[in-house]
Scaffold this active site. Structure first.
Site, short mmCIF file in Angstrom:
data_model
loop_
_atom_site.label_atom_id
_atom_site.label_comp_id
_atom_site.label_asym_id
_atom_site.label_seq_id
_atom_site.Cartn_x
_atom_site.Cartn_y
_atom_site.Cartn_z
N HIS A 164 25.79 -7.79 48.54
CA HIS A 164 26.53 -7.23 49.67
C HIS A 164 25.65 -6.32 50.53
O HIS A 164 25.80 -6.28 51.75
CB HIS A 164 27.76 -6.48 49.16
CG HIS A 164 28.77 -7.38 48.53
ND1 HIS A 164 29.51 -8.28 49.27
CD2 HIS A 164 29.14 -7.57 47.25
CE1 HIS A 164 30.30 -8.95 48.46
NE2 HIS A 164 30.10 -8.54 47.23
N GLU A 209 33.99 -25.53 46.71
CA GLU A 209 33.15 -24.48 46.13
C GLU A 209 32.80 -24.76 44.68
O GLU A 209 32.01 -24.03 44.08
CB GLU A 209 33.87 -23.14 46.20
CG GLU A 209 34.27 -22.72 47.60
CD GLU A 209 35.11 -21.46 47.59
OE1 GLU A 209 34.53 -20.37 47.72
OE2 GLU A 209 36.34 -21.58 47.46
N ASP A 269 29.30 -19.97 46.52
CA ASP A 269 29.88 -20.25 45.21
C ASP A 269 29.47 -21.62 44.69
O ASP A 269 29.26 -21.79 43.48
CB ASP A 269 31.41 -20.16 45.27
CG ASP A 269 31.90 -18.74 44.98
OD1 ASP A 269 31.16 -17.98 44.33
OD2 ASP A 269 33.02 -18.40 45.40
N CYS A 275 30.53 -22.93 55.53
CA CYS A 275 30.80 -21.53 55.92
C CYS A 275 30.07 -20.53 55.03
O CYS A 275 30.28 -19.33 55.15
CB CYS A 275 32.29 -21.25 55.91
SG CYS A 275 33.05 -21.40 54.29
#
Length: 576
Positions: free
Chosen positions: A195, A437, A461, A508
């Site tokens: 992150h 995913e 993922d 995405c």
């Protein structure tokens, strides 16, 4: 003598500046006894430190609420506020001060080590994330207690910026530096999809992470160059090297300014194929960045950030207003909103929180939604109501089974029936799509194609589950490889199957916004990319330079390779 250190490049660009070492306060804690008559004073010290850090975190939360920071940061600030209020942390430290007659800093570190050891024994990705938050909260408290909360130096007279060097930086830390002349970030730990790396990229600040003990190699005020594109730190460079990198940085800045001219240019390849470049967002606060890049729509609206870090769930009205704001702002463009993807490293608080032996493989995403049908129905009603205001599409994450799709579609019909009975408007033809995913989903696309209107590949993922790599674990993050032949086969197979049946497919995940993979994905047949809005213009430039007729056969040859080194070389030649 100058020397170089190599790490993981996570945010592109070049920074030249002076080192500012962020204290690793936990290494500076001493243990001393407190006289019985001073115990109350020591407890008051602890309480004052808690109040100070609480105010500091509330200030960071206000920054995110005002839209001045990457909206994902708000969730992590909320998580740290929750830690600060956790009796397992602060009350336990108070008990240690009273029972062991010790100083507050030592008591906090003892309790931190106790909790961290519990997390380590469970060996679970989500709990490792929680471990990092515990450590970061304790470090904030200890810095206050030691009297050096880590203020940054003022702007330098030589015009060079500050290179922040730390063992680790939380997303909240990076936002806290926003008003300073920060040129770059360097940390001992971290990975390309952590992150902190995502926030650094959103701030357009060069960053290199995973350098292990770099903090021990550098001194305060030392001159360094951070090459966030190549993952290199140059320590003590001479004048010639500095001048070379100044020139390289100027060239990059000129290129970046030229990109703005492409804002209103349609993303079309040299052989006339139109490519859709969409944006990933976390909420209405991201709309200015979407409009600045003139995105072709929203490819991923992450609704879980409405849910995370709060003890009460947002009601239908709050959700409706958040979804409607985005749809109305882009009335002629598609807005794809993902139903909430909680679990794993994104947990709910309060009564909805659950402890699992392995959350990454547990009750997360669509599995969680279907286990809480009332909560899911509330979200679906809010989404359908918002669909009356534009081109909204609903996307369901982490699908793997036909019955999951069928259950979701049944709940969508139930929500529609309720709204019709209440005479509330919605788009009767709203499209429902799903995310690919999980390898099992990519290998059994037929059941998706028969039931859904579109697909979106979540590469973060998909790579993680295909390679059995926890991308937040620095011990194995070097094995996280988007170019692994198995990963490429799953992505290309999904794109090709969608094209064969006329079903739109997008990507995405982080791969969509990374120039390294643009030509590869185009050659696979991808026509819909969704990414952080800050990456759209550079991807558009690459699209405008691409010839699909020339790329497609080269990519097909790459897909037949099974040696990672050969694949990487061939992909690099695609861009070159």
């Amino acid at each position: 003598m100058p020397f170089t250190v190599h790490g993981l490049p996570v945010s592109q660009g070049i920074a030249i500046g002076h080192v500012h070492l962020i204290s690793h306060a936990l290494l500076e804690v001493n243990h001393y006894h407190v006289a019985p008559k001073h115990i109350e004073d020591e407890l008051a010290r602890l309480d004052d430190a808690v109040a100070s850090v609480h105010g500091e975190l509330l200030g960071l939360k206000a920054v995110t609420a005002a839209g001045q920071a990457h909206s994902e940061v708000g969730a992590f600030v909320d998580l740290q506020l929750m830690m600060l209020a956790d009796p397992m942390l602060i009350d336990a430290a108070r008990h240690l001060i009273e029972s062991r007659r010790c100083n507050a800093e030592w008591a906090l570190v003892q309790q931190m080590e106790h909790l961290v050891e519990q997390f380590r024994q469970i060996e679970d990705p989500y709990l490792r994330e929680r471990q990092a938050d515990v450590v970061q909260v304790i470090e904030r408290l200890v810095k206050v207690l030691l009297g050096h909360p880590g203020h940054l130096p003022p702007k330098r007279r030589d015009g060079l910026g500050t290179i922040v060097v730390a063992h680790d930086l939380s997303p909240a830390d990076t936002i806290g530096f926003r008003d300073h002349n920060i040129a770059g970030f360097v940390t001992d730990v971290g990975g390309p999809t952590s992150h902190t790396a995502i926030v650094a990229r959103s701030l357009k600040i060069p960053a290199v992470v995973g350098l292990h003990h770099v903090r021990d190699l550098l001194e305060d005020d030392e001159l360094v160059i951070v090459d966030g594109t190549r993952g290199v730190i140059i320590v003590g460079p001479g004048d010639e090297i500095v001048e070379e990198y100044r020139l390289r940085r100027s060239e990059l800045e000129i290129e970046r300014s030229k990109l703005n001219r492409l804002r209103d240019t349609r993303a079309t390849t040299l052989d006339g194929e139109t490519i859709n470049l969409l944006a990933n967002i976390e909420g209405p606060k991201d709309l200015p960045a979407v409009k600045n890049a003139n995105a072709d729509g929203i490819g991923l609206y992450r609704t879980e950030f409405l849910f995370i870090g709060r003890d009460t769930l947002p009601d239908e009205e709050e959700q409706y207003e958040a979804y409607r704001a985005v749809v109305k702002a882009l009335p002629t463009k598609p807005v794809t909103i993902r139903t909430f993807d909680v679990g794993g490293d994104k947990a709910l608080n309060g009564a909805h929180a659950r402890m699992e032996p392995n959350p990454a493989l547990g009750l997360r995403a669509v599995r969680y939604s279907l286990s809480e049908p009332k909560m899911f129905l509330t979200q679906l009603r809010a989404l359908l109501r918002a669909s009356a205001h534009g081109k909204l599409q609903i996307m369901v994450p982490m699908l793997a089974h036909a019955q999951e799709i069928d259950q979701c579609l049944t709940l969508v019909e139930k929500a529609k029936t309720e709204l019709r009975a209440e005479k509330i408007k919605f788009d009767e033809g709203v499209q429902i799509g799903g995310m690919i995913e999980i390898p099992a989903a990519a290998l059994s696309l037929g059941m998706f194609i028969r039931r859904l209107a579109f697909l979106s590949i979540g590469t973060n993922d998909l790579i993680q589950y295909t390679l059995a790599i926890d991308r937040s674990d620095e011990a194995v993050v070097h094995l996280y490889d988007p170019l692994h032949p198995a990963v490429l086969k799953l992505i290309s197979g999904t794109i090709a199957t969608g094209a064969r049946y006329g079903l739109p497919v997008s990507v995405c995940g982080e791969m969509a916004g990374d120039l390294t993979y643009t030509a590869l994905l185009l050659g696979m047949g991808l026509r819909n990319f969704s990414m952080h809005p800050g990456n759209i213009l550079e991807i558009k430039q690459q699209v405008l330079r691409s010839d699909l007729g020339e790329l497609a056969p080269r990519v097909q040859r790459i897909l037949k390779m099974d040696e990672p080194a050969r694949i990487r070389e061939a992909v690099e030649r695609l861009v070159g």
